[in-house]
Design an enzyme around this catalytic site. Structure first.
Site, short mmCIF file in Angstrom:
data_model
loop_
_atom_site.label_atom_id
_atom_site.label_comp_id
_atom_site.label_asym_id
_atom_site.label_seq_id
_atom_site.Cartn_x
_atom_site.Cartn_y
_atom_site.Cartn_z
N SER A 10 0.99 -1.20 0.09
CA SER A 10 -0.18 0.16 0.00
C SER A 10 0.68 1.18 -0.06
O SER A 10 1.78 1.58 0.91
CB SER A 10 -0.92 0.10 1.29
OG SER A 10 -1.28 1.37 1.31
N HIS A 35 -1.45 -1.21 -3.97
CA HIS A 35 -2.51 -0.87 -3.48
C HIS A 35 -2.56 0.42 -3.42
O HIS A 35 -1.46 1.19 -2.74
CB HIS A 35 -2.66 -1.60 -2.23
CG HIS A 35 -3.93 -1.40 -1.24
ND1 HIS A 35 -4.93 -2.33 -1.64
CD2 HIS A 35 -4.35 -0.71 -0.47
CE1 HIS A 35 -6.18 -1.98 -0.87
NE2 HIS A 35 -5.60 -0.93 -0.15
N ASP A 37 -4.63 3.69 -1.97
CA ASP A 37 -5.76 4.05 -1.02
C ASP A 37 -6.32 5.66 -1.19
O ASP A 37 -5.51 6.54 -1.33
CB ASP A 37 -5.43 4.01 0.60
CG ASP A 37 -5.05 2.82 0.95
OD1 ASP A 37 -5.92 1.90 0.78
OD2 ASP A 37 -3.98 2.20 1.28
N MET A 39 -8.97 8.40 -0.16
CA MET A 39 -9.65 8.92 0.91
C MET A 39 -10.16 10.17 0.77
O MET A 39 -9.43 10.85 0.34
CB MET A 39 -8.70 8.70 2.26
CG MET A 39 -7.93 7.30 2.40
SD MET A 39 -7.21 7.44 4.11
CE MET A 39 -6.41 5.78 4.14
N HIS A 68 -8.41 1.08 -3.73
CA HIS A 68 -9.18 0.93 -2.91
C HIS A 68 -9.96 2.38 -2.56
O HIS A 68 -9.34 3.40 -1.93
CB HIS A 68 -8.49 0.61 -1.57
CG HIS A 68 -9.46 0.35 -0.10
ND1 HIS A 68 -8.55 0.08 1.01
CD2 HIS A 68 -10.74 0.44 -0.01
CE1 HIS A 68 -9.65 -0.03 1.83
NE2 HIS A 68 -10.60 0.24 1.50
N MET A 70 -12.09 4.79 -0.53
CA MET A 70 -12.63 5.01 0.74
C MET A 70 -13.53 6.28 0.52
O MET A 70 -13.00 7.36 0.91
CB MET A 70 -11.67 5.06 1.83
CG MET A 70 -11.17 3.71 2.18
SD MET A 70 -9.62 3.39 3.08
CE MET A 70 -8.62 3.59 1.50
N MET A 139 -11.49 -5.56 5.50
CA MET A 139 -10.61 -4.62 6.46
C MET A 139 -10.26 -5.16 7.53
O MET A 139 -11.29 -5.82 8.52
CB MET A 139 -11.39 -3.42 6.43
CG MET A 139 -11.53 -2.39 5.11
SD MET A 139 -10.10 -2.07 4.37
CE MET A 139 -9.08 -1.36 5.57
N GLY A 146 -2.94 4.40 7.90
CA GLY A 146 -2.03 3.25 8.03
C GLY A 146 -1.25 3.04 9.43
O GLY A 146 -1.56 3.82 10.19
N GLY A 147 -0.72 1.82 9.47
CA GLY A 147 0.10 1.98 10.69
C GLY A 147 -0.86 1.46 11.90
O GLY A 147 -0.16 1.56 12.97
N ASP A 177 -6.81 -6.32 4.55
CA ASP A 177 -6.00 -4.90 4.52
C ASP A 177 -6.18 -4.39 5.95
O ASP A 177 -7.22 -4.00 6.43
CB ASP A 177 -6.88 -4.10 3.54
CG ASP A 177 -6.20 -2.52 3.48
OD1 ASP A 177 -5.11 -2.32 3.89
OD2 ASP A 177 -7.03 -1.74 2.55
N GLY A 178 -4.91 -4.06 6.30
CA GLY A 178 -4.84 -3.42 7.39
C GLY A 178 -4.01 -4.09 8.70
O GLY A 178 -4.49 -5.04 9.10
C1 DX5 Z 1 -6.40 1.65 5.62
C2 DX5 Z 1 -5.89 1.52 4.24
C3 DX5 Z 1 -4.87 0.41 4.15
C4 DX5 Z 1 -3.32 1.07 4.88
C5 DX5 Z 1 -2.77 -0.33 5.29
O1 DX5 Z 1 -7.33 2.48 5.65
O2 DX5 Z 1 -7.06 1.06 3.56
O3 DX5 Z 1 -4.54 0.15 2.82
O4 DX5 Z 1 -2.56 1.65 3.89
O5 DX5 Z 1 -1.76 0.26 6.09
P1 DX5 Z 1 -0.88 -0.92 7.16
O6 DX5 Z 1 -0.42 -2.01 6.42
O7 DX5 Z 1 0.43 -0.19 7.65
O8 DX5 Z 1 -1.85 -1.22 8.26
ZN ZN Z 2 -6.46 -0.06 1.70
#
Ligand code: DX5
Ligand code: ZN
Length: 233
Positions: A10, A35, A37, A39, A68, A70, A139, A146-147, A177-178
């Site tokens: 990601s 991937h 993201d 948002m 993805h 969101m 999810m 992230g993180g 994911d996550g």
């Molecule tokens: C969270 C995202 C994930 C995120 C994952 O909302 O959809 O794709 O980037 O990051 P990690 O692997 O650090 O949890």
């Molecule tokens: Zn994602």
């Protein structure tokens, strides 16, 4: 030899000022998908990237773009993301009241359609659409950042999603994911995942190739996972 599972770094955790280099680095390191993201600051409390960045990335990588969304109003942007070069567009069931229409609109543009669920959303919400989709994304954190820490109760949901997809008899990939890290990869795969998204686990590591290899080494995918994954290739 084809790898038995798919790994999707990601880019949320990448250095955005060096995005093309970061993408080239994970491509060299053996990533299978990229991937991305998206948002909107509304469906999730964070703002990231939109179609222009997807289009720019399309020009610098051969990796399939796993986008993805969101977003509250994903429908309004499907055409733009398709034109930008997305290979997969995955929408949240919580944000799509007309999910069947949304999935059809993605597929009509020649893009693979995915559906995704927040941790507290029941799998029953995708039961009717399942035969139509190319990917189911579970999810394992609340989306937005992230993180975060992997929510352990999601393992049971991943197993249930695996059983549901198998019962339906389609070849949708099951992505998680996550909070996916080297030390929980074995459990996530044992629950039935085909595709692992990993942001911080890869981009915060010193050696992306070593991290991806370690994730593959931790995996003992079932033969049905291997069949699905090779059909994707
Ligand atoms: C969270 C995202 C994930 C995120 C994952 O909302 O959809 O794709 O980037 O990051 P990690 O692997 O650090 O949890
Ligand atoms: Zn994602």
């Amino acid at each position: 030899m084809a790898h038995p599972i798919l790994i999707a770094p990601s880019i949320l955790a990448a250095d955005f000022a060096r995005l093309a280099d970061e993408v080239a680095a994970v491509e060299r390191a053996g990533a299978d998908l990229l991937h991305i993201d998206v948002m909107d600051g509304h469906f999730v409390p964070n703002l990231t990237i939109g179609p222009p960045i997807v289009a720019a990335l399309r020009k610098v990588t051969k990796l399939p773009l796993d986008v993805h969304l969101m977003m509250t109003n994903a429908d309004a942007f499907i055409a733009e993301f398709a034109e930008a070069g997305a290979d997969y567009l995955t929408v949240h069931v919580e944000a799509c009241p007309h999910l069947h229409r949304t999935v059809q609109s993605i597929k009509e543009r020649g893009v693979k359609a995915g559906v995704t669920l927040n941790p507290a959303t029941s799998l029953s919400t995708i039961e009717e659409i399942l035969p139509d989709v190319d990917m189911v994304l579970i999810m394992s954190v609340n989306p937005g950042f992230g993180g975060q820490q992997f929510i352990a109760s999601c393992l049971r949901k991943i197993s249930s999603a695996r059983a549901m997809i198998d019962r339906t008899g389609n070849h949708a990939l099951l992505e998680v994911d996550g909070g996916v890290k080297i030390d929980n990869v074995a459990q996530v795969l044992a629950a039935g995942a085909d595709v692992l998204v990993a942001g911080s686990a890869i981009f915060s590591s010193r050696d992306y190739a070593a991290t991806i290899l370690a994730m593959r080494a931790a995996s003992q995918p079932s033969s049905t996972t291997q069949q699905r994954v090779s059909a994707h290739r």
